[in-house]
Design a protein around this motif. Structure first.
Motif, PDB file in Angstrom:
ATOM      1  N   PHE A 232      11.261 -29.832 -20.762  1.00 30.68           N
ATOM      2  CA  PHE A 232      11.462 -30.523 -22.014  1.00 30.68           C
ATOM      3  C   PHE A 232      12.709 -30.305 -22.370  1.00 30.68           C
ATOM      4  O   PHE A 232      13.202 -28.984 -22.286  1.00 30.68           O
ATOM      5  CB  PHE A 232      10.290 -29.947 -22.840  1.00 30.68           C
ATOM      6  CG  PHE A 232      10.084 -30.753 -23.958  1.00 30.68           C
ATOM      7  CD1 PHE A 232       9.807 -32.040 -24.190  1.00 30.68           C
ATOM      8  CD2 PHE A 232      10.559 -30.314 -25.256  1.00 30.68           C
ATOM      9  CE1 PHE A 232       9.752 -32.968 -25.239  1.00 30.68           C
ATOM     10  CE2 PHE A 232      10.712 -30.953 -26.569  1.00 30.68           C
ATOM     11  CZ  PHE A 232      10.116 -32.332 -26.520  1.00 30.68           C
TER      12      PHE A 232
ATOM     13  N   GLY B 262       0.478 -17.980 -20.336  1.00 33.27           N
ATOM     14  CA  GLY B 262       1.950 -18.550 -20.365  1.00 33.27           C
ATOM     15  C   GLY B 262       2.192 -19.900 -21.096  1.00 33.27           C
ATOM     16  O   GLY B 262       3.223 -20.434 -21.328  1.00 33.27           O
ATOM     17  N   GLU B 263       1.048 -20.658 -21.071  1.00 37.54           N
ATOM     18  CA  GLU B 263       0.768 -21.883 -21.923  1.00 37.54           C
ATOM     19  C   GLU B 263       1.066 -21.439 -23.218  1.00 37.54           C
ATOM     20  O   GLU B 263       0.600 -20.663 -24.032  1.00 37.54           O
ATOM     21  CB  GLU B 263      -0.378 -22.489 -21.708  1.00 37.54           C
ATOM     22  CG  GLU B 263      -0.230 -23.949 -21.857  1.00 37.54           C
ATOM     23  CD  GLU B 263      -0.794 -24.401 -23.319  1.00 37.54           C
ATOM     24  OE1 GLU B 263      -0.364 -25.616 -23.547  1.00 37.54           O
ATOM     25  OE2 GLU B 263      -1.113 -23.529 -24.103  1.00 37.54           O
ATOM     26  N   GLU B 264       1.856 -22.403 -24.134  1.00 41.84           N
ATOM     27  CA  GLU B 264       2.186 -22.349 -25.572  1.00 41.84           C
ATOM     28  C   GLU B 264       1.221 -21.696 -26.487  1.00 41.84           C
ATOM     29  O   GLU B 264       1.407 -20.779 -27.240  1.00 41.84           O
ATOM     30  CB  GLU B 264       3.066 -23.321 -25.976  1.00 41.84           C
ATOM     31  CG  GLU B 264       4.149 -23.618 -25.270  1.00 41.84           C
ATOM     32  CD  GLU B 264       5.123 -24.549 -25.844  1.00 41.84           C
ATOM     33  OE1 GLU B 264       4.668 -25.381 -26.848  1.00 41.84           O
ATOM     34  OE2 GLU B 264       6.218 -24.698 -25.385  1.00 41.84           O
TER      35      GLU B 264
ATOM     36  N   LYS C 287      13.229 -29.982 -29.111  1.00 41.51           N
ATOM     37  CA  LYS C 287      12.212 -28.901 -29.323  1.00 41.51           C
ATOM     38  C   LYS C 287      13.112 -28.307 -30.762  1.00 41.51           C
ATOM     39  O   LYS C 287      12.339 -28.185 -31.779  1.00 41.51           O
ATOM     40  CB  LYS C 287      12.007 -27.873 -28.478  1.00 41.51           C
ATOM     41  CG  LYS C 287      10.733 -27.224 -28.765  1.00 41.51           C
ATOM     42  CD  LYS C 287      10.793 -25.914 -27.481  1.00 41.51           C
ATOM     43  CE  LYS C 287       9.891 -26.520 -26.554  1.00 41.51           C
ATOM     44  NZ  LYS C 287       9.407 -25.417 -25.444  1.00 41.51           N
TER      45      LYS C 287
ATOM     46  N   ASN D  63       9.249 -16.696 -24.020  1.00 40.97           N
ATOM     47  CA  ASN D  63       8.074 -16.634 -23.087  1.00 40.97           C
ATOM     48  C   ASN D  63       8.701 -15.720 -21.920  1.00 40.97           C
ATOM     49  O   ASN D  63       9.301 -16.411 -20.983  1.00 40.97           O
ATOM     50  CB  ASN D  63       7.753 -17.953 -22.800  1.00 40.97           C
ATOM     51  CG  ASN D  63       6.523 -18.106 -21.722  1.00 40.97           C
ATOM     52  OD1 ASN D  63       6.000 -17.246 -21.163  1.00 40.97           O
ATOM     53  ND2 ASN D  63       5.902 -19.483 -21.702  1.00 40.97           N
TER      54      ASN D  63
ATOM     55  N   GLY E 224      -1.941 -27.481 -19.166  1.00 43.42           N
ATOM     56  CA  GLY E 224      -1.277 -27.572 -17.894  1.00 43.42           C
ATOM     57  C   GLY E 224      -1.741 -27.026 -16.738  1.00 43.42           C
ATOM     58  O   GLY E 224      -1.506 -27.299 -15.629  1.00 43.42           O
ATOM     59  N   LEU E 225      -2.536 -25.908 -16.903  1.00 42.50           N
ATOM     60  CA  LEU E 225      -3.206 -24.984 -15.942  1.00 42.50           C
ATOM     61  C   LEU E 225      -4.104 -26.062 -15.102  1.00 42.50           C
ATOM     62  O   LEU E 225      -3.936 -26.058 -13.699  1.00 42.50           O
ATOM     63  CB  LEU E 225      -4.152 -23.868 -16.181  1.00 42.50           C
ATOM     64  CG  LEU E 225      -4.510 -22.916 -15.512  1.00 42.50           C
ATOM     65  CD1 LEU E 225      -4.435 -21.653 -15.854  1.00 42.50           C
ATOM     66  CD2 LEU E 225      -5.724 -23.214 -14.698  1.00 42.50           C
TER      67      LEU E 225
ATOM     68  N   ILE F 213       8.823 -21.969 -28.788  1.00 44.31           N
ATOM     69  CA  ILE F 213       8.675 -21.275 -27.599  1.00 44.31           C
ATOM     70  C   ILE F 213       9.604 -21.656 -26.501  1.00 44.31           C
ATOM     71  O   ILE F 213       9.679 -22.879 -26.100  1.00 44.31           O
ATOM     72  CB  ILE F 213       7.172 -21.230 -27.156  1.00 44.31           C
ATOM     73  CG1 ILE F 213       6.304 -20.677 -27.982  1.00 44.31           C
ATOM     74  CG2 ILE F 213       7.007 -20.380 -25.883  1.00 44.31           C
ATOM     75  CD1 ILE F 213       4.987 -20.702 -27.879  1.00 44.31           C
TER      76      ILE F 213
ATOM     77  N   PHE G 212      -2.871 -15.629 -16.757  1.00 44.52           N
ATOM     78  CA  PHE G 212      -1.670 -16.683 -16.419  1.00 44.52           C
ATOM     79  C   PHE G 212      -1.664 -17.845 -17.580  1.00 44.52           C
ATOM     80  O   PHE G 212      -0.823 -18.491 -17.831  1.00 44.52           O
ATOM     81  CB  PHE G 212      -2.207 -17.300 -15.061  1.00 44.52           C
ATOM     82  CG  PHE G 212      -1.353 -18.400 -14.617  1.00 44.52           C
ATOM     83  CD1 PHE G 212      -0.029 -18.285 -14.582  1.00 44.52           C
ATOM     84  CD2 PHE G 212      -1.844 -19.654 -14.271  1.00 44.52           C
ATOM     85  CE1 PHE G 212       0.631 -19.653 -14.027  1.00 44.52           C
ATOM     86  CE2 PHE G 212      -1.250 -20.636 -13.727  1.00 44.52           C
ATOM     87  CZ  PHE G 212       0.146 -20.723 -13.853  1.00 44.52           C
ATOM     88  N   VAL G 213      -2.841 -18.142 -17.897  1.00 45.33           N
ATOM     89  CA  VAL G 213      -2.872 -19.250 -18.979  1.00 45.33           C
ATOM     90  C   VAL G 213      -2.255 -19.005 -20.342  1.00 45.33           C
ATOM     91  O   VAL G 213      -1.810 -19.733 -21.091  1.00 45.33           O
ATOM     92  CB  VAL G 213      -4.565 -19.648 -19.367  1.00 45.33           C
ATOM     93  CG1 VAL G 213      -5.267 -18.461 -20.323  1.00 45.33           C
ATOM     94  CG2 VAL G 213      -4.499 -20.941 -19.832  1.00 45.33           C
TER      95      VAL G 213
ATOM     96  N   THR H 218      15.864 -20.341 -20.495  1.00 46.09           N
ATOM     97  CA  THR H 218      16.195 -21.344 -21.344  1.00 46.09           C
ATOM     98  C   THR H 218      17.280 -20.478 -22.634  1.00 46.09           C
ATOM     99  O   THR H 218      18.279 -21.106 -22.743  1.00 46.09           O
ATOM    100  CB  THR H 218      15.211 -21.981 -22.026  1.00 46.09           C
ATOM    101  OG1 THR H 218      14.066 -22.031 -21.065  1.00 46.09           O
ATOM    102  CG2 THR H 218      15.733 -23.164 -22.868  1.00 46.09           C
TER     103      THR H 218
ATOM    104  N   ARG I 282      13.600 -23.981 -18.991  1.00 45.87           N
ATOM    105  CA  ARG I 282      13.459 -23.677 -17.562  1.00 45.87           C
ATOM    106  C   ARG I 282      12.076 -22.936 -17.306  1.00 45.87           C
ATOM    107  O   ARG I 282      11.878 -22.422 -16.301  1.00 45.87           O
ATOM    108  CB  ARG I 282      14.430 -22.472 -17.336  1.00 45.87           C
ATOM    109  CG  ARG I 282      15.935 -22.762 -17.358  1.00 45.87           C
ATOM    110  CD  ARG I 282      16.409 -24.067 -16.849  1.00 45.87           C
ATOM    111  NE  ARG I 282      17.792 -24.290 -16.619  1.00 45.87           N
ATOM    112  CZ  ARG I 282      18.398 -25.222 -16.915  1.00 45.87           C
ATOM    113  NH1 ARG I 282      17.929 -26.302 -17.623  1.00 45.87           N
ATOM    114  NH2 ARG I 282      19.845 -25.262 -16.311  1.00 45.87           N
ATOM    115  N   GLY I 283      11.126 -23.066 -18.504  1.00 49.49           N
ATOM    116  CA  GLY I 283       9.832 -22.572 -18.246  1.00 49.49           C
ATOM    117  C   GLY I 283       9.033 -23.273 -17.288  1.00 49.49           C
ATOM    118  O   GLY I 283       7.724 -23.013 -16.776  1.00 49.49           O
ATOM    119  N   GLY I 284       9.342 -24.562 -16.847  1.00 50.69           N
ATOM    120  CA  GLY I 284       8.430 -25.333 -15.878  1.00 50.69           C
ATOM    121  C   GLY I 284       8.697 -26.731 -16.138  1.00 50.69           C
ATOM    122  O   GLY I 284       9.046 -27.710 -15.171  1.00 50.69           O
TER     123      GLY I 284
END
Ligand SMILES: Cc1cc2nc3c(=O)[nH]c(=O)nc-3n(C[C@H](O)[C@H](O)[C@H](O)COP(=O)(O)O)c2cc1C
Ligand code: FES
Lengths: 173, 650
Positions: free
Chosen positions: B201, B314-316, B206, B223, B531-532, B349, B311-312, B354, B196-198
């Motif tokens: 996947f 948030g990326e794993e 995972k 996250n 992804g950013l 992550i 913000f970045v 999720t 649900r993070g975007g």
């Protein structure tokens, strides 16, 4: 960067040094340590960066590099009354930039700055979590929803009144 | 684990549950009225603390016995402060009151609690079907929602683990501990749970990868960075029901073989941090987290890490760097974090939502979960629906509901009889969809196909008075600021995109700007590592695709159709409507731009006007004399009479 510390700040800095000497030198503690400093002093003065760098055995530039990467850390003392204007998406759509401008005009400082008397500072923040009340501004911890330029005026009048009451109470003591 | 162990575990869980039950029963007095107040951030912002204090005072003054019970957010943010009063002696079902100000609180104590009159005109609805008051379950907002993640939000006290236990919490974990880890992974895989993070996947895959990774130590990270500047559901879930997230993490840890967990919460969320810290401590004290969970040989410790607002992160991989104490710059993948993550250990992550889906899946089975939502996107979606919509707030709907149903039925449509223009989904990585897409079902794939994306779950509804070009500029301003600077295209390219958008929204655009925006966007997508950068151009690309006429109006006519871009609009006062001698707009103008004409009506000095729109609000509706136009040269000339004293240099 602000070089002059008040005596109160110096005392806290000594405290922080004590705290550091008791904490681990593990690099993953770096950000929590910076957060601790900001929680104590409301900003990260240059002097504290030097302390932290020495503690973690890093160059001060490295510590500053990490701190400046994150929006949370500030290097100037905030005002006694920090104004935070929400510029999240919902607030933007409802004209948050106009609210921000009104604060800037009223206080004669720009976003990110503090008034010379250290009374007020203005910051922009992302979604405060109450978009249903957009546009939103925070004064210290208190949230003001459905902001309008005329409300900006109202907020300052209220602070003025509060200050006068405080002063009166003090003089009565 | 052997059968005997299963028995022991069941007994331990049973005992914990019963003790919680006993404590709760001792605490609650069934006979007295119960006042439930929503106290998450949205409630507090709307004045819930004052409401609570007023209730306390009024009860004390009038010597009324009642219990005040604080809960998180029930999702109806438009109605905050929300209060539910259960007054069994009155004969009414529990009643939902909205916008309960201090005044209303006093009134309810006096009229309802003392005199038994529930103040019908202030009722929103009853919480249960009954014969006297229409029940909220008949409203679209309630009956079309399906709650998996938010089921308990707004109904339990997030600061008391007993509340969660009594309402059935942690039985998913107890059950998971009786399953083989492979079977847990399989259950999540069969459920078809997607992140649900975007990105959406497969969570099962995972976990399977992390389970297969060979390592002594593994890590589970939740996250809760929630970087989208217009979304707040992860925060609200933590503030309203932290234990469901912890339970999900523990089940994940059991499945993949991890013993350490980290919750990465933004430091800007002080209430969420406080509630989560308390929740972890309570769970550890009860033996639900920490060493020997439920007296088994399973150990799992969770620590909270405060994210510092990038913000970045948030990326794993950016998140992992930041936990390690560095600048949060994303790293090349592969190796993926499930193989080589935090300090080189395999790391799962997952997003808050999720993980919060996991306990109900284990408890109720994967086929139950699959029965909600669509084939490819099972389960529910949570959106924070905000902007120009009547019932703003958090909504949990089964996947597959259309945008139209969500915006118009569940959230009450657009206020003030305005027309719908666009809906922005997915924040800075998403896109704006026009009315033609209102019948798009909400699921991962349909939204991506339409050009938006599920993203963070932020949804901003916009009416005809919004400018899509301005919204793109807003998001680019954000991503440009948040770019970590590692990739040239992202760092410099977003700057150029922003420059072009700025000149367009100022009416200074150049002929081939649209083409330039599109070309550069595609280059940035290709030339960025994470992804950013890959998604930063999305708001521009979709808005040019669907709202080209908006851009054209800015470029060719210097006109902003939504009357938003301030350099392209102007205000004036319609002298036919303006009332002689009325001064309503004078006092409200922050720059003294309003002057009195020779006919004692008002005019606006265009040089001084900052276009804040305050005079529109101030002008009494019976005159409604202030006009807003674009382009600005449409303003009729109204002369400012020369004034004797220092009028010129004012
Ligand atoms: C720039 C950027 C920001 C992100 N921000 C978040 C975020 O705030 N919250 C989140 O859960 N995932 C975020 N993600 C997605 C995560 O990288 C990751 O996919 C997600 O946490 C995986 O969890 P899930 O499988 O449960 O969705 C972001 C990704 C990128 C590229
Ligand atoms: S965008 Fe301002 S409160 Fe959410």
């Amino acid at each position: 960067m602000n070089d002059v510390l008040t005596s109160e700040e110096k005392a806290i800095l000594a405290d922080i040094q004590q705290y550091l000497s008791e904490s681990k030198r593990d690099r993953s503690r770096l950000i929590p340590v910076l957060q601790y400093i900001q929680a104590r002093l409301a900003y990260i003065p240059y002097q504290s960066i030097a302390l932290v760098a020495a503690h973690f055995n890093l160059a001060p530039a490295e510590v500053y590099g990490v701190a400046s990467f994150y929006n949370q850390f500030r290097f100037n003392p905030p005002g006694k009354y920090p104004v935070k204007v929400c510029l999240g998406t919902a607030c933007h759509v409802k004209g948050a930039d106009i609210i921000l401008e009104n604060f800037e005009r009223k206080l004669e400082i720009k976003e990110g700055e503090t008034t010379p008397d250290r009374e007020f500072s203005i910051e922009r923040v992302a979604c405060v979590g109450c978009c249903a009340l957009a546009p939103v501004a925070l004064l210290g911890e208190s949230v003001h929803g459905n902001m309008a330029p005329s409300k900006v005026e109202g907020i300052f009048t209220r602070i003025q009144v509060e200050k006068e009451m405080e002063a009166r109470q003090k003089s009565e003591k | 684990m052997t059968v005997a162990n299963h028995q022991a575990l069941k007994a331990v869980f049973q005992r914990i549950r019963e003790q919680a039950d006993q404590r709760k029963t001792a605490d609650t007095d069934g006979a007295v009225p119960k006042i439930t107040i929503g106290m998450a951030t949205c409630g507090i912002a709307a004045g819930a603390i004052e409401t609570k204090q007023t209730f306390e005072q009024a009860l004390a003054e009038r010597r009324v016995e009642a219990q005040i019970y604080t809960v998180g957010c029930i999702g109806h943010c438009y109605a905050e402060p929300v209060v539910i009063i259960d007054h069994p002696d009155s004969g009414f079902a529990p009643i939902f009151y909205h916008n309960v100000t201090a005044g209303k609180a006093k009134m309810l104590v006096r009229q309802f609690l003392i005199e038994g009159d529930p103040c019908f005109e202030h009722i929103y609805g009853a919480m249960e079907t009954n014969e006297m008051i229409p029940s909220v379950t008949e409203f679209d907002r309630f009956n079309q929602e399906v709650r998996v993640v938010m089921e308990k939000c707004g109904h339990i006290n997030p600061e008391e683990i007993d509340d969660y236990l009594v309402s059935g919490g942690y039985s998913g974990l107890a059950q998971a501990l009786q399953m083989a880890p492979e079977d847990i992974v399989a259950a999540i895989q069969h459920a078809g749970l997607r992140g649900r993070g975007g990105a959406g996947f497969s969570t099962g895959r995972k976990w399977a990868l992390a389970r297969e990774a060979e390592s002594l130590e593994k890590v589970v990270i939740c996250n809760a960075d929630e970087g989208d500047p217009g979304a707040y559901m992860d925060r609200t879930i933590i503030e309203s029901n932290p234990h469901q997230v912890l339970e999900g993490m523990a089940i994940c840890a059991r499945a993949v073989g991890a013993h350490q967990g980290i919750i990465y919460v933004r430091a800007e969320y002080p209430l969420a941090v406080k509630i989560m810290t308390r929740a972890i401590a309570q769970a550890e004290t009860m033996g639900i987290l920490g060493r020997h969970i439920f007296e088994t040989d399973f150990n799992f410790r969770i620590k909270l890490f405060q994210g510092s607002g990038a913000f970045v992160c948030g990326e794993e991989t950016g998140m992992i760097r930041s936990i390690e104490g560095y600048r949060g710059m994303p790293q090349h993948r592969p190796p993926y974090p499930v193989v080589n993550g935090l300090k080189g250990q395999p790391t799962v992550i997952n997003n808050v939502k999720t993980l919060a889906c996991v306990p109900p899946i284990i408890e109720k089975g994967y086929s139950w979960f699959r029965s909600i939502g669509t084939e490819e996107s099972p389960g529910t979606a949570i959106f924070s629906v905000v902007g120009d919509v009547v019932h703003a707030g958090l909504v949990e709907i089964p996947m597959g509901v259309t945008l139209r149903e969500l915006i118009f039925d569940i959230c009450g449509g657009i206020p003030n009889q305005k027309a719908f223009k666009a809906v922005q989904i997915g924040g800075p990585s998403g896109g704006c969809l026009p009315a033609a897409f209102l019948d798009t079902p909400i699921d991962f794939d349909s939204l991506t196909q339409a050009g938006a994306m599920m993203g963070s779950g932020g949804m901003v509804v916009m009416d005809e008075d919004t400018c899509v070009a301005d919204v793109s500029r807003y998001f680019l301003d954000f991503t440009q600021n948040e770019s970590c600077g590692k990739c040239t295209f992202c760092r410099i390219g977003t700057r150029h995109l922003l420059d072009i958008l700025e000149r367009i929204t100022k009416g200074e655009g150049q002929d081939d700007d649209l083409q330039r925006l599109q070309d550069l966007s595609l280059d940035i997508k290709k030339g960025s590592l994470c992804g950013l950068g890959k998604t930063a151009p999305n708001p521009i690309l979709t808005s040019i695709r669907y709202f080209k006429e908006d851009y054209d109006a800015h470029l060719k006519e210097g006109r902003c159709p939504g009357l938003v871009c301030r350099p392209l609009i102007a205000y004036y006062i319609d002298l036919d409507k303006c009332a002689r001698g009325c001064d309503a707009c004078v006092g409200c103008c922050p720059t003294n731009a309003v002057f009195t004409t020779s006919t004692r009506k008002k005019g606006i000095d265009q040089q001084l006007c900052v276009k804040c729109g305050e005079c529109v609000v101030a002008c009494p509706p019976e005159y409604d004399a202030v006009r807003k136009v674009s382009p600005p040269h449409l303003v009729p000339a109204i002369e400012r009479p020369a004034q004797p004293e220092n009028a010129e240099d004012a």
